[in-house]
Design an enzyme around this catalytic site. Structure first.
Site, PDB file in Angstrom:
ATOM      1  N   GLY A  15      38.429  45.107  42.056  1.00 15.06           N
ATOM      2  CA  GLY A  15      38.804  46.256  41.236  1.00 15.06           C
ATOM      3  C   GLY A  15      38.981  47.509  42.082  1.00 15.06           C
ATOM      4  N   ASP A  16      39.484  48.554  41.433  1.00 18.90           N
ATOM      5  CA  ASP A  16      39.692  49.844  42.105  1.00 18.90           C
ATOM      6  C   ASP A  16      40.657  49.742  43.278  1.00 18.90           C
ATOM      7  OD1 ASP A  16      37.808  51.066  40.361  1.00 18.90           O
ATOM      8  OD2 ASP A  16      36.231  50.110  41.543  1.00 18.90           O
ATOM      9  N   GLU A  17      41.643  48.904  43.139  1.00 19.59           N
ATOM     10  CA  GLU A  17      42.642  48.742  44.203  1.00 19.59           C
ATOM     11  C   GLU A  17      43.726  49.811  44.124  1.00 19.59           C
ATOM     12  OE1 GLU A  17      41.922  46.276  42.073  1.00 19.59           O
ATOM     13  OE2 GLU A  17      41.057  44.610  43.206  1.00 19.59           O
ATOM     14  N   LYS A  19      45.499  50.118  41.043  1.00 19.30           N
ATOM     15  CA  LYS A  19      46.478  49.535  40.119  1.00 19.30           C
ATOM     16  C   LYS A  19      47.143  50.618  39.277  1.00 19.30           C
ATOM     17  CE  LYS A  19      43.262  46.867  38.378  1.00 19.30           C
ATOM     18  NZ  LYS A  19      42.203  47.140  39.345  1.00 19.30           N
ATOM     19  N   GLY A  20      46.355  51.657  38.930  1.00 19.95           N
ATOM     20  CA  GLY A  20      46.868  52.739  38.079  1.00 19.95           C
ATOM     21  C   GLY A  20      48.139  53.340  38.651  1.00 19.95           C
ATOM     22  N   GLY A  43      38.623  52.287  34.915  1.00 19.76           N
ATOM     23  CA  GLY A  43      39.053  53.678  35.014  1.00 19.76           C
ATOM     24  C   GLY A  43      40.292  53.694  35.875  1.00 19.76           C
ATOM     25  N   HIS A  44      41.413  54.041  35.301  1.00 18.42           N
ATOM     26  CA  HIS A  44      42.647  54.115  36.080  1.00 18.42           C
ATOM     27  C   HIS A  44      42.979  55.579  36.318  1.00 18.42           C
ATOM     28  CE1 HIS A  44      44.238  49.827  34.981  1.00 18.42           C
ATOM     29  NE2 HIS A  44      43.211  49.818  35.800  1.00 18.42           N
ATOM     30  N   THR A 130      28.733  48.486  34.266  1.00 18.59           N
ATOM     31  CA  THR A 130      29.137  49.871  34.001  1.00 18.59           C
ATOM     32  C   THR A 130      28.437  50.416  32.750  1.00 18.59           C
ATOM     33  OG1 THR A 130      30.997  49.113  32.697  1.00 18.59           O
ATOM     34  CG2 THR A 130      31.422  49.493  35.033  1.00 18.59           C
ATOM     35  N   GLN A 230      40.013  45.770  36.410  1.00 19.51           N
ATOM     36  CA  GLN A 230      39.155  45.091  37.398  1.00 19.51           C
ATOM     37  C   GLN A 230      40.008  44.267  38.386  1.00 19.51           C
ATOM     38  OE1 GLN A 230      37.975  44.451  33.826  1.00 19.51           O
ATOM     39  NE2 GLN A 230      37.152  46.488  34.030  1.00 19.51           N
TER      40      GLN A 230
HETATM   41  P1  IMP Z   1      30.723  45.187  33.418  1.00 20.92           P
HETATM   42  O1  IMP Z   1      32.187  44.892  33.415  1.00 20.92           O
HETATM   43  O2  IMP Z   1      30.416  46.597  32.997  1.00 20.92           O
HETATM   44  O3  IMP Z   1      29.932  44.175  32.694  1.00 20.92           O
HETATM   45  O4  IMP Z   1      30.235  45.113  34.939  1.00 20.92           O
HETATM   46  C1  IMP Z   1      30.198  43.891  35.665  1.00 20.92           C
HETATM   47  C2  IMP Z   1      30.569  44.109  37.115  1.00 20.92           C
HETATM   48  O5  IMP Z   1      31.939  44.469  37.220  1.00 20.92           O
HETATM   49  C3  IMP Z   1      29.814  45.249  37.822  1.00 20.92           C
HETATM   50  O6  IMP Z   1      29.633  44.914  39.176  1.00 20.92           O
HETATM   51  C4  IMP Z   1      30.766  46.424  37.703  1.00 20.92           C
HETATM   52  O7  IMP Z   1      30.544  47.391  38.696  1.00 20.92           O
HETATM   53  C5  IMP Z   1      32.084  45.714  37.880  1.00 20.92           C
HETATM   54  N1  IMP Z   1      33.203  46.433  37.236  1.00 20.92           N
HETATM   55  C6  IMP Z   1      33.508  46.470  35.931  1.00 20.92           C
HETATM   56  N2  IMP Z   1      34.616  47.214  35.718  1.00 20.92           N
HETATM   57  C7  IMP Z   1      35.035  47.632  36.911  1.00 20.92           C
HETATM   58  C8  IMP Z   1      36.166  48.400  37.351  1.00 20.92           C
HETATM   59  O8  IMP Z   1      37.010  48.847  36.580  1.00 20.92           O
HETATM   60  N3  IMP Z   1      36.250  48.617  38.697  1.00 20.92           N
HETATM   61  C9  IMP Z   1      35.364  48.101  39.579  1.00 20.92           C
HETATM   62  N4  IMP Z   1      34.299  47.382  39.219  1.00 20.92           N
HETATM   63  C10 IMP Z   1      34.140  47.133  37.898  1.00 20.92           C
HETATM   64 MG    MG Z   2      38.816  51.622  38.574  1.00 21.89          MG
END
Ligand code: IMP
Ligand code: MG
Length: 443
Positions: A15-17, A19-20, A43-44, A130, A230
């Site tokens: 995630g957080d590559e 993409k937004g 979060g984009h 999160t 993600q």
């Molecule tokens: P959850 O999706 O809140 O259940 O979190 C599970 C795992 O995914 C955790 O390690 C979060 O930090 C990670 N995670 C969830 N959404 C994102 C995202 O948008 N970007 C990066 N990591 C994410």
């Molecule tokens: Mg993000």
């Protein structure tokens, strides 16, 4: 304008590559922009028309007047949706396209959010979520009987259904002190109904069937852009379990979730020039040194949703080759290449454990160490003016060190690159000559 037909955009790492930005760039050529997974855990961050907007659930295509949709397998928090909507309007963007929210989407309730925190502190394994309620709402989705859909919250029977769900959950709600005792269930339900009825009135006009709408749009020649949240390595099936999210983050997941024909889509994998990770779980190439700190600071690697610092690692070609396979990636979009300027870096090309070497990304990363290629990559820092010129002139004008890095991972993953982003700004992206140039590396 970048020319597309139907495209699905997925993240290659955790995630957080970025993409937004890529979705924002592609949105100009799309009739529909659609979220297919996750919820407001995402979060984009988009920088458009000189303004920075962070969206959590509303597809960013909304900023360009596209039609946007939230698919049937999304975890939907109506409060966040309304906040995103407000953020767009208050930043001065006009919402001129349609907004469609699938009636099947799973609604995040206040107790999901409370349970997310409670379950994290209770178990032996901490995921580092999160805390948006994603795990608990996904659990309810699998239960089939304790899930509340968007259709439920806009229906006259919402209170009745909620009461039956709460009856099934009352012991857990008491154990986590969300209610004092089962006699409080009815009052607790009233509070939720009050709040959610307000949301329901505001979203009612947007509710429909995304699968019908999109299939018919595609049949009529419209182009559709699917926006993943993600990344591949957080996928509920293919990711680094148990430290993953609760949805399908992959291209195949997008088609399954939305009920769309995979044969009609191109897959773009977004690769940040270096991997990052938030939450628990190993990041095999993690940098615990000054270089890592420098990349974190210069790359602004802090969560768009939670503000948590993201751990930073060296490029991992093994992970990218895995992502290319799992998603059937057609083209990579490389982001934040500018952040690596002025730094010496290497790339992992295999993993090793107790003398055993593999080029497969291990299921359990425990004990596996990345093996780096002997090559060190380096290119000089450049100014914004330089990067504007590079975007204008195209692939041939990017620094040789960057080209060399791109060449190696194109060959390792056997997938060409179509875009290289050198700044958060929409226009500072190298597109010209990139696909042709990197396809040549595969001949
Ligand atoms: P959850 O999706 O809140 O259940 O979190 C599970 C795992 O995914 C955790 O390690 C979060 O930090 C990670 N995670 C969830 N959404 C994102 C995202 O948008 N970007 C990066 N990591 C994410
Ligand atoms: Mg993000």
């Amino acid at each position: 304008m970048v020319c597309i037909s139907n495209v699905v955009v997925v993240g290659a790492y955790w995630g957080d590559e970025g993409k937004g930005k890529i979705i924002d760039l592609l949105a100009s050529g799309a009739d529909w922009v659609v979220r297919f997974n996750g919820g407001d855990n995402a979060g984009h961050t988009i920088v458009a028309e000189g303004k920075k907007v962070v969206l959590h659930i509303l597809p960013s295509g909304v900023l360009q007047g596209r039609n946007v949709a939230i698919g049937p397998d999304v975890f939907f928090n109506p409060e966040t949706f309304l906040k995103d909507y407000e953020a767009v309007v208050s930043s001065g963007f006009r919402i001129s396209g349609r907004i469609l929210i699938d009636e099947r989407a799973h609604v995040i309730m206040p107790y999901h959010i409370a349970l997310d925190a409670g379950l994290e502190s209770e178990g032996d394994i901490k995921i580092g979520t999160t805390k948006r309620g994603i795990g608990p709402v996904a659990r309810d989705r699998a239960s089939r009987t304790e899930d509340l859909s968007v259709a439920d919250i806009i229906s006259p029977y919402f209170r009745k259904k909620l009461l039956s769900v709460l009856a099934a959950k009352k012991d857990e709600l008491v154990r986590h002190k969300i209610i004092g005792g089962s006699e409080e269930t009815s009052g607790y339900a009233d509070g939720i109904v009050d709040k959610y009825s307000g949301y329901a009135e505001k979203i009612r006009a947007f509710v429909g069937s995304v699968s019908y709408e999109l299939n018919s749009a595609i049949a009529n020649g419209s182009s559709v852009l699917l926006e993943g949240a993600q990344g591949t390595l957080l996928d509920i099936v293919h990711g680094t379990r148990p430290f993953v999210t609760s949805s399908n983050t992959t291209a195949g997941g997008a088609f399954a979730n939305l009920g769309l024909n995979p044969k009609l889509f191109k897959v773009i994998g977004v690769v940040k020039a270096y991997p990052t990770r938030v939450g628990e779980g190993l990041l095999p190439t993690e940098l615990n040194d000054d270089l890592g700190k420098q990349i974190q600071t210069e790359g602004g690697e802090f969560g768009a949703t939670t503000g948590r610092p993201r751990r930073v690692g060296m490029p991992d070609f093994v992970a990218l080759k895995y992502s290319a396979m799992i998603n059937a990636v057609d083209e990579w979009a490389v982001t934040k290449a500018d952040v690596l300027a002025g730094k010496r870096f290497r790339a992992a090309v295999a993993y090793e454990k107790n003398g055993e070497r593999t080029e497969q990304f291990p299921f359990s990363l425990e004990g596996w160490k990345p093996v780096y290629s002997s090559k060190t990559y380096y290119f000089e820092k450049f100014t914004e003016a330089d990067s504007v010129l590079m975007a204008e002139k195209g692939f041939n004008s990017i620094p040789e060190g960057l080209k060399d890095y791109v060449k190696d991972f194109v060959q390792f993953t056997n997938v060409p690159v179509s875009m290289i982003s050198l700044s958060p700004k929409r226009e500072i992206t190298v597109v010209k000559g990139v696909l042709e140039g990197t396809k040549r590396y595969l001949e």
